[in-house]
Scaffold this motif. Structure first.
Motif, PDB file in Angstrom:
ATOM      1  N   SER A 185       0.985  -1.186  -0.062  1.00 18.06           N
ATOM      2  CA  SER A 185      -0.137   0.060  -0.139  1.00 18.06           C
ATOM      3  C   SER A 185       0.768   1.161   0.019  1.00 18.06           C
ATOM      4  O   SER A 185       2.043   1.150   0.045  1.00 18.06           O
ATOM      5  CB  SER A 185      -0.851  -0.112   1.372  1.00 18.06           C
ATOM      6  OG  SER A 185       0.051   0.038   2.629  1.00 18.06           O
ATOM      7  N   THR A 186       0.193   2.399  -0.302  1.00 22.96           N
ATOM      8  CA  THR A 186       0.898   3.613  -0.266  1.00 22.96           C
ATOM      9  C   THR A 186       1.798   3.828   1.273  1.00 22.96           C
ATOM     10  O   THR A 186       2.904   4.066   1.176  1.00 22.96           O
ATOM     11  CB  THR A 186      -0.062   4.719  -0.361  1.00 22.96           C
ATOM     12  OG1 THR A 186      -0.495   4.649  -1.628  1.00 22.96           O
ATOM     13  CG2 THR A 186       0.860   6.137  -0.346  1.00 22.96           C
ATOM     14  N   TRP A 187       0.888   3.422   2.271  1.00 21.46           N
ATOM     15  CA  TRP A 187       1.416   3.774   3.577  1.00 21.46           C
ATOM     16  C   TRP A 187       2.511   2.749   3.927  1.00 21.46           C
ATOM     17  O   TRP A 187       3.490   3.127   4.555  1.00 21.46           O
ATOM     18  CB  TRP A 187       0.269   3.535   4.664  1.00 21.46           C
ATOM     19  CG  TRP A 187      -0.527   4.733   4.785  1.00 21.46           C
ATOM     20  CD1 TRP A 187      -1.845   4.804   4.572  1.00 21.46           C
ATOM     21  CD2 TRP A 187      -0.168   5.947   5.203  1.00 21.46           C
ATOM     22  NE1 TRP A 187      -2.321   6.101   4.441  1.00 21.46           N
ATOM     23  CE2 TRP A 187      -1.375   6.834   4.933  1.00 21.46           C
ATOM     24  CE3 TRP A 187       0.821   6.522   5.572  1.00 21.46           C
ATOM     25  CZ2 TRP A 187      -1.414   8.254   5.417  1.00 21.46           C
ATOM     26  CZ3 TRP A 187       0.849   8.129   5.966  1.00 21.46           C
ATOM     27  CH2 TRP A 187      -0.275   8.703   5.922  1.00 21.46           C
ATOM     28  N   ALA A 188       2.444   1.617   3.543  1.00 21.37           N
ATOM     29  CA  ALA A 188       3.345   0.751   3.445  1.00 21.37           C
ATOM     30  C   ALA A 188       4.727   0.943   2.987  1.00 21.37           C
ATOM     31  O   ALA A 188       6.051   0.998   3.270  1.00 21.37           O
ATOM     32  CB  ALA A 188       3.065  -0.631   2.963  1.00 21.37           C
ATOM     33  N   ALA A 189       4.412   1.726   1.607  1.00 19.11           N
ATOM     34  CA  ALA A 189       5.650   2.026   0.969  1.00 19.11           C
ATOM     35  C   ALA A 189       6.433   3.291   1.401  1.00 19.11           C
ATOM     36  O   ALA A 189       7.722   3.321   1.551  1.00 19.11           O
ATOM     37  CB  ALA A 189       5.239   2.750  -0.344  1.00 19.11           C
ATOM     38  N   ILE A 190       5.558   4.129   2.198  1.00 18.98           N
ATOM     39  CA  ILE A 190       6.259   5.239   3.203  1.00 18.98           C
ATOM     40  C   ILE A 190       7.040   4.574   4.339  1.00 18.98           C
ATOM     41  O   ILE A 190       8.226   4.904   4.597  1.00 18.98           O
ATOM     42  CB  ILE A 190       5.026   6.021   3.530  1.00 18.98           C
ATOM     43  CG1 ILE A 190       4.473   6.711   2.473  1.00 18.98           C
ATOM     44  CG2 ILE A 190       5.736   7.034   4.641  1.00 18.98           C
ATOM     45  CD1 ILE A 190       3.240   7.874   2.896  1.00 18.98           C
ATOM     46  N   GLY A 191       6.277   3.552   4.935  1.00 16.04           N
ATOM     47  CA  GLY A 191       7.043   2.891   5.953  1.00 16.04           C
ATOM     48  C   GLY A 191       8.277   2.191   5.524  1.00 16.04           C
ATOM     49  O   GLY A 191       9.441   2.071   6.277  1.00 16.04           O
ATOM     50  N   GLY A 192       8.194   1.606   4.434  1.00 17.29           N
ATOM     51  CA  GLY A 192       9.283   0.862   4.024  1.00 17.29           C
ATOM     52  C   GLY A 192      10.447   2.048   3.477  1.00 17.29           C
ATOM     53  O   GLY A 192      11.594   1.528   3.904  1.00 17.29           O
ATOM     54  N   GLY A 193      10.263   3.232   2.802  1.00 17.47           N
ATOM     55  CA  GLY A 193      11.178   3.873   2.622  1.00 17.47           C
ATOM     56  C   GLY A 193      11.752   4.570   3.938  1.00 17.47           C
ATOM     57  O   GLY A 193      13.094   4.645   3.884  1.00 17.47           O
ATOM     58  N   ALA A 194      11.149   4.626   4.978  1.00 18.42           N
ATOM     59  CA  ALA A 194      11.778   5.258   6.284  1.00 18.42           C
ATOM     60  C   ALA A 194      12.569   4.260   6.750  1.00 18.42           C
ATOM     61  O   ALA A 194      13.644   4.352   7.267  1.00 18.42           O
ATOM     62  CB  ALA A 194      10.787   5.678   7.347  1.00 18.42           C
ATOM     63  N   LEU A 195      12.135   2.897   6.824  1.00 17.77           N
ATOM     64  CA  LEU A 195      12.893   1.750   7.272  1.00 17.77           C
ATOM     65  C   LEU A 195      14.072   1.412   6.621  1.00 17.77           C
ATOM     66  O   LEU A 195      15.244   1.342   7.012  1.00 17.77           O
ATOM     67  CB  LEU A 195      11.926   0.452   7.645  1.00 17.77           C
ATOM     68  CG  LEU A 195      12.891  -0.787   7.854  1.00 17.77           C
ATOM     69  CD1 LEU A 195      13.391  -0.570   9.354  1.00 17.77           C
ATOM     70  CD2 LEU A 195      11.998  -1.997   7.863  1.00 17.77           C
ATOM     71  N   GLY A 196      14.017   1.489   5.291  1.00 17.29           N
ATOM     72  CA  GLY A 196      15.272   1.475   4.317  1.00 17.29           C
ATOM     73  C   GLY A 196      16.233   2.623   4.303  1.00 17.29           C
ATOM     74  O   GLY A 196      17.284   2.383   4.408  1.00 17.29           O
ATOM     75  N   LEU A 197      15.725   3.728   4.681  1.00 18.33           N
ATOM     76  CA  LEU A 197      16.606   4.947   4.822  1.00 18.33           C
ATOM     77  C   LEU A 197      17.610   4.862   6.311  1.00 18.33           C
ATOM     78  O   LEU A 197      18.669   4.823   6.087  1.00 18.33           O
ATOM     79  CB  LEU A 197      15.625   6.217   4.777  1.00 18.33           C
ATOM     80  CG  LEU A 197      16.418   7.480   5.242  1.00 18.33           C
ATOM     81  CD1 LEU A 197      17.279   7.930   3.987  1.00 18.33           C
ATOM     82  CD2 LEU A 197      15.446   8.736   5.527  1.00 18.33           C
ATOM     83  N   TYR A 198      16.725   4.345   7.001  1.00 22.76           N
ATOM     84  CA  TYR A 198      17.410   4.122   8.322  1.00 22.76           C
ATOM     85  C   TYR A 198      18.603   3.220   8.120  1.00 22.76           C
ATOM     86  O   TYR A 198      19.647   3.165   8.512  1.00 22.76           O
ATOM     87  CB  TYR A 198      16.430   3.822   9.613  1.00 22.76           C
ATOM     88  CG  TYR A 198      17.091   2.761  10.627  1.00 22.76           C
ATOM     89  CD1 TYR A 198      17.934   3.386  11.327  1.00 22.76           C
ATOM     90  CD2 TYR A 198      16.381   1.570  10.845  1.00 22.76           C
ATOM     91  CE1 TYR A 198      18.464   2.536  12.399  1.00 22.76           C
ATOM     92  CE2 TYR A 198      16.766   0.993  11.742  1.00 22.76           C
ATOM     93  CZ  TYR A 198      17.819   1.256  12.675  1.00 22.76           C
ATOM     94  OH  TYR A 198      18.404   0.576  13.765  1.00 22.76           O
ATOM     95  N   SER A 199      18.160   1.887   7.809  1.00 21.41           N
ATOM     96  CA  SER A 199      19.059   0.818   7.619  1.00 21.41           C
ATOM     97  C   SER A 199      20.150   1.067   6.608  1.00 21.41           C
ATOM     98  O   SER A 199      21.301   1.042   7.093  1.00 21.41           O
ATOM     99  CB  SER A 199      18.299  -0.342   7.271  1.00 21.41           C
ATOM    100  OG  SER A 199      19.163  -1.596   6.847  1.00 21.41           O
ATOM    101  N   GLY A 200      19.786   1.567   5.571  1.00 19.95           N
ATOM    102  CA  GLY A 200      20.749   1.863   4.628  1.00 19.95           C
ATOM    103  C   GLY A 200      21.680   3.002   4.942  1.00 19.95           C
ATOM    104  O   GLY A 200      23.020   2.885   4.548  1.00 19.95           O
ATOM    105  N   ALA A 201      21.396   4.067   5.476  1.00 23.29           N
ATOM    106  CA  ALA A 201      22.196   5.106   6.119  1.00 23.29           C
ATOM    107  C   ALA A 201      23.066   4.615   7.093  1.00 23.29           C
ATOM    108  O   ALA A 201      24.403   5.011   6.913  1.00 23.29           O
ATOM    109  CB  ALA A 201      21.325   6.322   6.515  1.00 23.29           C
ATOM    110  N   VAL A 202      22.646   3.760   8.033  1.00 19.10           N
ATOM    111  CA  VAL A 202      23.605   3.090   8.996  1.00 19.10           C
ATOM    112  C   VAL A 202      24.677   2.307   8.505  1.00 19.10           C
ATOM    113  O   VAL A 202      25.615   2.178   8.785  1.00 19.10           O
ATOM    114  CB  VAL A 202      22.759   2.628  10.236  1.00 19.10           C
ATOM    115  CG1 VAL A 202      23.668   1.920  11.180  1.00 19.10           C
ATOM    116  CG2 VAL A 202      21.887   3.577  10.834  1.00 19.10           C
TER     117      VAL A 202
END
Length: 208
Positions: free
Chosen positions: A26-43
Motif C-alpha cells: 500500500s501507499t502507507w507501507a511504501a512510506i514505512g518501507g522508505g523510512a525503514l530502508g533509509l534508516y538501515s541503508g544510512a547506518v
C-alpha cells in the motif's frame, strides 16, 4: 565528489492504479518501507565508510557521502518492497526490532568492561544492530566474504595491515546488507503482475 545512483523504482501511488489482487502492499507501507530502508541503508553506509574514510583526506565528507548513498539505496528499495509486498516489509521490520534488541543487550553486557562506554554507546550499538537486522542475510554473507578476503590479504601481502582487513570486513557487511535490500526489492517486483505503467525509472544524483 559526485555519486550517481540509478535505481528502477516501482512506486505504489494512486496514479499507478494497482488493484488489490495485484499487490499486498500500500501507499502507507511504501512510506514505512522508505523510512525503514533509509534508516538501515544510512547506518550500513556509515558503518562501511568508517575505516576507509578515516584513511583519506576529508574523512567527514567521505563518511557523509557513504551514509547518504546507503540511505538512498535503502530508501528506494524499501519503497518498492512496501508498495508491493507488505509481508516482506513486515519481516524486515521484525528483523530490525530483533537486531536492535540484540544490539542493546550486547552493549549492556559490554558496558561494565569498557572504559568511557556509556548508555549512549549502548543505544548506538542497538541502532547498528537494528540496521543490520533489517537485512540480516545479506549483511552476514557480506561480512563473511569481506572478512575472508581481508584475512587472506593480511597474511599474504606485507603492506596489508590488520586495519585493512577490518575495513574489508565492515565494507563487506555494508555492501552485503545494501545488496540484500536491493535483491528483495527486485524479487518482490518480479513476483508481482503489476501494470506496465507502474514501472517508473527514478534517477538519483547526489553532489558534494
Amino acid at each position: 565528489m559526485v555519486t550517481t545512483l540509478w535505481t528502477i523504482a516501482l512506486l505504489a501511488v494512486p496514479a499507478v492504479r494497482l488493484s488489490a489482487q495485484e499487490t499486498s502492499g500500500s501507499t502507507w507501507a511504501a512510506i514505512g518501507g522508505g523510512a525503514l530502508g533509509l534508516y538501515s541503508g544510512a547506518v550500513l553506509g556509515s558503518i562501511g565508510g568508517w575505516v576507509p574514510c578515516n584513511r583519506v583526506y576529508g574523512s567527514v565528507g567521505c563518511v557523509r557521502t557513504a551514509t547518504i548513498a546507503g540511505g538512498v539505496v535503502g530508501a528506494t528499495s524499501g519503497v518498492v518492497i512496501g508498495a508491493l509486498d507488505g509481508e516482506t516489509l513486515g519481516d524486515a521490520a521484525v528483523g530490525a526490532g530483533i537486531g536492535f534488541g540484540a544490539g542493546v543487550l550486547a552493549g549492556a553486557v559490554m558496558k561494565p568492561f569498557l572504559q568511557r562506554f556509556g548508555w549512549d554507546d549502548v543505544a548506538a550499538v542497538g541502532i547498528m544492530g537494528g540496521a543490520i537486522g533489517a537485512s540480516p542475510v545479506g549483511a552476514a554473507v557480506g561480512l563473511g566474504a569481506g572478512a575472508l578476503i581481508g584475512v587472506v590479504l593480511w597474511q599474504l601481502v606485507p603492506t596489508f595491515e590488520l586495519t585493512d582487513a577490518v575495513a574489508f570486513s565492515l565494507g563487506g557487511l555494508a555492501l552485503g546488507g545494501l545488496t540484500g535490500w536491493v535483491y528483495r526489492a527486485f524479487d518482490v517486483e518480479s513476483s508481482q503482475s503489476a501494470s506496465p505503467s507502474a514501472a517508473v525509472p527514478i534517477g538519483f544524483t547526489i553532489t558534494f
